[in-house]
Design a protein around this motif. Structure first.
Motif, PDB file in Angstrom:
ATOM      1  N   GLU A 142       0.824  -1.206   0.000  1.00 40.26           N
ATOM      2  CA  GLU A 142       0.000   0.000   0.000  1.00 40.26           C
ATOM      3  C   GLU A 142       0.856   1.254   0.000  1.00 40.26           C
ATOM      4  N   GLU A 143       1.933   1.243   0.799  1.00 37.77           N
ATOM      5  CA  GLU A 143       2.825   2.403   0.847  1.00 37.77           C
ATOM      6  C   GLU A 143       3.579   2.592  -0.464  1.00 37.77           C
ATOM      7  N   ASN A 145       2.436   1.894  -3.410  1.00 37.41           N
ATOM      8  CA  ASN A 145       1.510   2.392  -4.427  1.00 37.41           C
ATOM      9  C   ASN A 145       1.399   3.916  -4.437  1.00 37.41           C
TER      10      ASN A 145
END
Length: 525
Positions: A142-143, A145
């Motif tokens: 997630e980070e 992205n």
């Protein structure tokens, strides 16, 4: 922005394949295919760094802009370089990287997300990209992205500076641009330059956020009691903080905010010389697949010989912190209860452990007395007595007094006990005395952290004025007072006075030190 567009924005175009955020396994595969190293019997990747097996402090520069000029402590450590010279080297470097495969890692420095900085490493070599992947904080999917780099590090070991036109001291260069937030490194294969360049950047940025950056390791007990271990490379930070009875927060670089301490990194960079499972089991067992070894000699079966210093005494292992079984994976802890300043005293006159007042702690922090140990810097072949402010002067771009004031405020606010621990020599100077017994040092450190030294009697050293405990669990009493370990007491006093004079000469270099700190200096008898 795509990685290709980003590279073009920083001047790197016409590349071959861009390997972005590869796994450790893929990076090992690429390094082996390119002949950059070999696997050991435990699965670690062993590389050789050639001519340079330690840092090159004479080759590190900071780009001098008007907007930062007054905030930098310029001198032999922080050397200025003109923006025009930086641009000239940078242009040749980016041209050199054309038509090459590049390895890119996106990571973080700073486990406390309020003070985290995102870094993009661009490497010529997959082995170097594996190093930074294991040493820095690895983002989640997630980070990644939404990853936007705040700092960029470009490392090209095979690209050399030309001293005659670049105003450098050799073909090696480590240049930090705090305004453009770019670091460029060339001419050296030693991986530690990448790690320490980011540490230097954090040491510039964090004080502006009221966070004290520290060259120290940190661990925490079951009751949440945090201990900090300050010291230059080779003084015992990694060894002493890797305690099976305590949890490791980090082994080298931390910040101290209003909420407590936090690790800068996501890995450890441990010295390997004379490493054994008996003495350092956690470090020994961390050297497995995914670990990067530097300059360790292997036999024909791939077994490491950690006692062999034929390449360098500064053999190293870089591994993720989760390779240590009792690590604090979040990398954060509370406020320290105990601080230990580790010094490798080449004179052999400092007590193996002594208690400091706040003023003495600030004095010794500014002084940073220790010894440069063999191999940690180019040209160092035997211990040399030196002073390294904040126990990390090569990485501190601002005035040491500023860092010391921040430390003093925190010691007072959080009622921290501070001890000076000599991990160097006893019974005589280097060449005559012996290195401190690691078992005894561990026992003294344990006693300091557990509080066992708070209720014992102390005597004041007649020259250094520090308080020497008269007893310590599991340590012979005759070891505690250093003069007792010398066969010739007159020689001890002569060497002690010589070191006291060195402290005095060193502290005169600094301005803005308060009288109460100066009064904590050794007596000149």
């Amino acid at each position: 922005m795509s990685i290709k567009d980003f590279l073009q924005n920083v001047g790197i175009s016409n590349t071959r394949e861009i390997h972005h955020n590869l796994s450790a396994a893929r990076l090992v595969e690429h390094a082996l295919k390119r002949g950059e190293g070999q696997l050991t019997s435990t699965g670690a990747l062993n590389i050789k760094t050639g001519k340079y097996t330690g840092r090159s402090p004479q080759d590190r520069f900071i780009v001098d802009y008007p907007e930062i000029h007054k905030s930098i402590n310029w001198g032999k450590v922080n050397r200025p370089i003109d923006p025009e010279v930086f641009e000239r080297i940078y242009a040749r470097l980016t041209a050199y990287l054309q038509n090459k495969d590049l390895y890119v890692f996106d990571g973080f420095v700073g486990a406390d997300r309020r003070y985290t900085h995102s870094i993009r490493f661009i490497n010529e070599l997959p082995a170097h990209n594996l190093f930074v992947r294991q040493l820095f904080i690895r983002p989640t999917e997630e980070e990644l992205n939404k990853f936007i780099p705040q700092f960029t590090v470009i490392s090209a070991p095979y690209f050399n500076a030309v001293p005659e036109i670049d105003n450098t001291n050799s073909e090696v260069f480590i240049i930090l641009d705090f305004v453009k937030r770019i670091v460029i490194i060339g001419g050296t294969h030693y991986c530690g330059e990448m790690k320490k360049s980011i540490f230097t950047a954090m040491n510039y940025l964090l004080p502006q956020l009221n966070v004290l950056p520290m060259h120290c390791s940190a661990n925490v007990g079951k009751d949440g009691d945090v201990a900090l271990f300050f010291g230059l490379s080779g003084t015992g930070k990694t060894t002493l903080s890797a305690d099976p009875n305590r949890m490791l927060i980090g082994d080298d670089e931390h910040g101290w905010s209003e909420d407590g301490v936090f690790n800068f990194e996501g890995g450890c960079y441990a010295k390997c010389i004379n490493l054994s499972r008996e003495k350092e089991p956690q470090i020994y067992d961390a050297i497995k697949f995914g670990t990067v070894l530097e300059n360790v000699v292997l036999d024909d079966k791939g077994n490491p010989n950690y006692d062999d210093d034929s390449l360098t005494e500064n053999t190293r292992a870089a591994y993720p912190i989760d390779y240590i079984p009792n690590a604090v994976l979040k990398g954060v802890g509370g406020h320290p209860k105990t601080i230990l300043f580790l010094t490798a005293d080449a004179f052999g006159v400092l007590p193996p452990i002594s208690k400091l007042t706040k003023e003495q702690a600030m004095f010794h922090f500014i002084s940073g007395y220790t010894s440069k140990l063999a191999g940690t810097e180019r040209g160092i072949t035997e211990p040399q007595a030196t002073f390294s402010s904040c126990f990390g002067e090569p990485f501190m771009p601002m005035n040491p007094v500023l860092y010391a004031k921040m430390l003093g405020e925190k010691i007072t606010k959080h009622n921290v006990n501070v001890y000076l621990v000599n991990t160097g020599w006893s019974g005589g100077p280097y060449g005559i005395g012996k290195r401190m017994n690691l078992k005894h040092t561990r026992a003294m450190v344990t006693a300091a952290i557990s509080g066992d030294l708070e209720n014992v009697k102390y005597i004041e050293h007649p020259i250094f004025k520090v308080l020497i405990p008269m007893e310590c669990p599991n340590v012979p009493t005759d070891v505690l007072n250093p003069i007792n370990t010398w066969s010739n007491k007159e020689d001890y006093n002569r060497y002690a006075k010589e070191l006291a004079n060195k402290f005095y000469e060193n502290i005169k270099k600094f301005s803005g030190i308060s009288d109460d700190i100066l009064e904590a200096a050794p007596d000149l008898i």
